[in-house]
Write an enzyme that holds these catalytic residues in place. Structure first.
Site, PDB file in Angstrom:
ATOM      1  CG  ASP A 268      -2.117   0.893   0.837  1.00  0.00           C
ATOM      2  OD1 ASP A 268      -1.975   1.646  -0.092  1.00  0.00           O
ATOM      3  OD2 ASP A 268      -3.290   1.116   1.539  1.00  0.00           O
TER       4      ASP A 268
HETATM    5  C1  BGC Z   1      -4.814   3.375  -0.131  1.00  0.00           C
HETATM    6  C2  BGC Z   1      -5.121   2.461  -1.172  1.00  0.00           C
HETATM    7  C3  BGC Z   1      -4.848   2.981  -2.670  1.00  0.00           C
HETATM    8  C4  BGC Z   1      -3.310   3.682  -2.614  1.00  0.00           C
HETATM    9  C5  BGC Z   1      -3.154   4.512  -3.692  1.00  0.00           C
HETATM   10  C6  BGC Z   1      -3.736   4.092  -0.158  1.00  0.00           C
HETATM   11  O1  BGC Z   1      -3.837   5.224   0.763  1.00  0.00           O
HETATM   12  O2  BGC Z   1      -5.128   2.939   0.956  1.00  0.00           O
HETATM   13  O3  BGC Z   1      -6.151   1.516  -1.220  1.00  0.00           O
HETATM   14  O4  BGC Z   1      -4.811   1.903  -3.561  1.00  0.00           O
HETATM   15  O5  BGC Z   1      -3.592   4.508  -1.436  1.00  0.00           O
HETATM   16  O6  BGC Z   1      -4.028   5.606  -4.218  1.00  0.00           O
END
Ligand code: BGC
Length: 748
Positions: A268
């Protein structure tokens, strides 16, 4: 003839000299799609330098990471995810890039998709969103999300598929297959135990193995083993005192070893916190980090990623070998061959009429009719005056909520949907309350001005006045995508409806007996007015076609068939998560990866959702509940035999009849109860469901096959799924609290 044997002779001679195999096509193996995938991966890998390998395992921009330019191996481009393709952002920034060709179809939120209980619609969803991702040339779609709905305050429950591991597991598989049929990888998220947002970088989940395996892992496992997901996103939080992005147990032991996952684990964004532990056991690809002295967005920040220069230095110093790096790079190559280098993949499409139709259909089929006293709904054919009250009737909901925020080409509001359906009627809107007047996310703006001068009392008085003479009063409220509502990064702070909506609903209930309350949310909310309101509808964030989907159901053009993917408790104190230890956790001494840690213990264990409410009561609308404009009668369920062996199965069949006057679909649910058990087990667990569409008077037989898997629990001592011999019951039901028939059988 002569020519052929000459060629063969030459080929053999080349092979004998130990040179790289040359194909008939003249292409090197890795570029020849007639070759097996693994041969191509090995061949490409054998041509790479250390620097090229290191470059591949971390980002080069917010959403992309390098391929191997020298070899013509393309980059990986990721996109959020999971409800539509995110607007293009700047290379190093979250702000949108300002493209004018990146407006997309916003599909219904995944909580809504789960409420359809329809595997075919999940496939249609996956195929459609995958086509949009493909059209935009994305390699990886950052979704779907399958974290279990543990309690109703989680800000991201709207992005997930409900409280039950079986439902989420069944619904995620066709989504994955649909997306990947476009040559676009899914990235199933957030693996794992990311069930709340507050402290998401510092919460260490303490959960027993049985609960982990029975509740929190099955949907991920289904996505990997049945859906063959090509990538998985490691979550922010910790488990077993390690961040998920470098978690040995959940990444190495469970995902890679036990489940045989051969795809890519992506961090993530900003979830990696160390080099060595991550290099040994962690993600394959690092995104979104910011490291020492380099704030987010500095152009050279990527070299400072944990899996960048520091990784290479650790290899050169001999602190770690290259075995893990090699495995990582091969997994990344495999992903690229499956996607960007698949020459046969389709081209995709964006905002097509087919996608709008899919969004509308999925949306309409997701809407749950919770209550319909006096058959207030469907609305009569020709109402003269309709009063619509509530901010959510007009508020654009595709913007906001965090990373799932979208730049939709079109968003039909509920008010516009109702107006379009009843062009002859006088449709009046009153605001009723002021909620969130914001409408911007990372530079994408709704363009709406929702500022308001009237105070709460005046807003209510105006709404009540407008109710006079209305054939229908439709209140459309609920939550929204603002912080501390249904939104990433923070959780809700109250179970009740925000912004004083209860008072508006109470006042309207006094003023009319034709009141319909439509709650738009991705979470359960308190409904203290439940007895006073004749018709209640649970709606979701439905995206581009939101208003049309809702009008389809209110008008009866579509007979509602959505069923709740989570339980709605009467009040917050009935839900299983009550203590500080359970949520938000207790700050402990010391740090991990230089960060403070809160221990969050899932003391409720396997008793999540209806498993809890079955024992403790307190449910207002149960899991699996959903009404229709017709009625269904279940006949007596019957078994094909009354016992089964460990390797065998029994089949339960139940006749279901549409006894009303309109066509409609019922979700027939199968729960299993272990009657004689030496261990504590839930009263029942969902192990099958089928959605059947029936004409008035039509009857169908619905069958479920029950095998050992459906009877098993996870024996943590043996680290194995076990089914105890003895009596089991198969409960055929219309919801977790509406059991229509029971049959018993033995496991011998
Ligand atoms: C989120 C993810 C997301 C990623 C990219 C993160 O803050 O938890 O779900 O895909 O950002 O935007």
């Amino acid at each position: 003839m002569k020519c052929k044997s000459l060629l063969l002779g030459l080929a053999l001679a080349v092979a004998a000299c130990g040179q790289a195999p040359q194909q008939k096509s003249g292409l090197p193996v890795y570029l020849d799609d007639a070759q097996p995938l693994e041969a191509r991966v090995e061949d490409a890998f054998s041509r790479m330098t250390l620097d090229e390998k290191i470059a591949m395992v971390h980002a080069q921009s917010k959403f992309s990471s390098p391929g191997v330019p020298r070899l013509g191996i393309p980059e990986i481009w990721c996109t959020d995810g999971p409800h539509g393709i995110r607007a293009e952002v700047l290379w190093d920034e979250w702000d949108q890039a300002g493209w004018t060709n990146d407006s997309i179809t916003a599909f219904p939120a995944l909580s809504g998709l789960a409420a359809t209980w329809d595997r075919d619609l999940s496939r249609l969803y996956g195929k459609s969103i995958g086509e949009e991702a493909r059209y935009r040339n994305k390699t990886v779609l950052l979704g779907p999300g399958v974290n279990i709905y543990r309690f109703p305050l989680n800000g991201r429950n709207f992005e997930y598929m409900g409280e039950d591991p079986y439902l989420a597991g069944e619904m995620v598989v066709p989504y994955v297959e649909g997306v990947q049929s476009n040559g676009v990888a899914v990235c199933v998220k957030h693996y794992a135990l990311n069930n709340s947002e507050v402290n998401r970088h510092t919460a260490n989940t303490i959960v027993d193995d049985r609960t982990l395996y029975e509740i929190y892992l099955p949907a991920f496992k289904a996505a990997v083993q049945k859906g063959h997901a090509w990538s998985v996103m490691a979550a922010y939080n910790l488990y077993n005192n390690e961040h998920l992005c470098s978690n040995e147990v959940l990444l190495d032991k469970v995902l890679r070893e036990e489940w045989g996952f051969d795809g890519v684990v992506i961090s993530d964004w900003g979830g990696v916190h160390n080099t060595l532990q991550t290099a040994r056991h962690g993600v394959d690809l690092e995104y979104g980090s910011w490291t020492d002295g380099l704030t987010m967005g500095k152009t050279n920040a990527y070299d400072s990623y944990f899996l960048a220069a520091a990784y290479k230095a650790a290899i050169e110093k001999g602190e770690i070998g290259t075995e893990e790096l090699d495995a990582r790079v091969k997994r990344l190559l495999r992903l690229i061959f499956r996607t960007a280098m698949d020459r046969t993949r389709p081209f995709g499409s964006q905002t097509s009429p087919e996608h709008y139709a899919a969004a509308r259909k999925i949306g309409a089929e997701s809407i749950v009719l919770l209550k319909n006293e006096g058959a207030v709904l469907p609305m009569a054919a020709n109402p003269k005056r309709i009063l619509v009250v509530g901010e959510n009737a007009v508020k654009m909901m595709t913007v906001g909520g965090g990373s799932s925020s979208l730049k939709a080409k079109l968003e039909v509001s509920p008010l516009d949907g109702i107006k379009a359906r009843y062009p002859e009627a006088e449709v009046v809107w009153e605001r009723g309350y002021v909620g969130d007047v914001g409408g911007e996310y990372n530079g994408v703006s709704t363009g709406q001005d929702l500022r308001e001068n009237r105070n709460a009392a005046t807003l209510i008085a105006d709404a009540v006045k407008a109710a006079v003479g209305a054939d229908y009063v439709i209140f459309i409220g609920g939550l929204n995508k603002a912080d501390r509502q249904d939104s990433e990064g923070l959780d809700r702070v109250q179970y009740g409806l925000p912004y004083g909506q209860d008072a508006v609903i109470e006042a309207l209930a006094e003023a009319t007996d034709k009141l319909v309350v439509v709650n738009i949310s991705g979470n359960a909310v308190a409904m203290p007015w439940v007895e006073k309101v004749p018709a209640i509808v649970q709606n979701w964030y439905l995206g581009t076609q939101a208003g049309h989907s809702l009008a389809d159901v209110l008008s009866g053009d579509v007979n509602p068939s959505g069923h709740l993917p989570y339980s709605i408790p009467v009040s917050y104190d009935k839900n299983p998560v009550q203590t500080e230890r359970q949520y938000p956790g207790i700050l402990r001494d010391g740090t991990i990866d230089g960060m403070p840690v809160l221990d969050m213990e899932y003391t409720e264990g396997i008793y999540v959702g209806y498993r809890w409410y079955d024992q403790h009561g307190g449910v207002l609308f149960p899991f699996g509940h959903g009404l229709s404009y017709t009625t269904f009668e279940f006949g007596e369920p019957r078994l094909n035999k009354t016992s089964m062996t460990e390797n065998g199965s029994v089949t339960v069949t139940v006749p279901v009849k549409n006894t009303g006057s309109v066509k409609g679909a019922e979700v027939v649910q199968l729960y299993i109860a272990d009657v004689e058990s030496s261990i504590d087990r839930p009263a029942k667990e969902l192990k099958g469901f089928a959605k059947v569409l029936l004409e008035p008077g039509q009857q169908a037989e619905v069958s479920f096959t029950i095998d050992k898997d459906a009877l098993s629990y996870f024996d943590a001592g043996k680290h194995a799924w076990t089914a105890e011999k003895g009596t089991f019951q198969a409960l055929v039901a219309a919801s977790a609290q509406d059991i229509r028939g029971t049959v018993a059988f033995e496991l011998k």
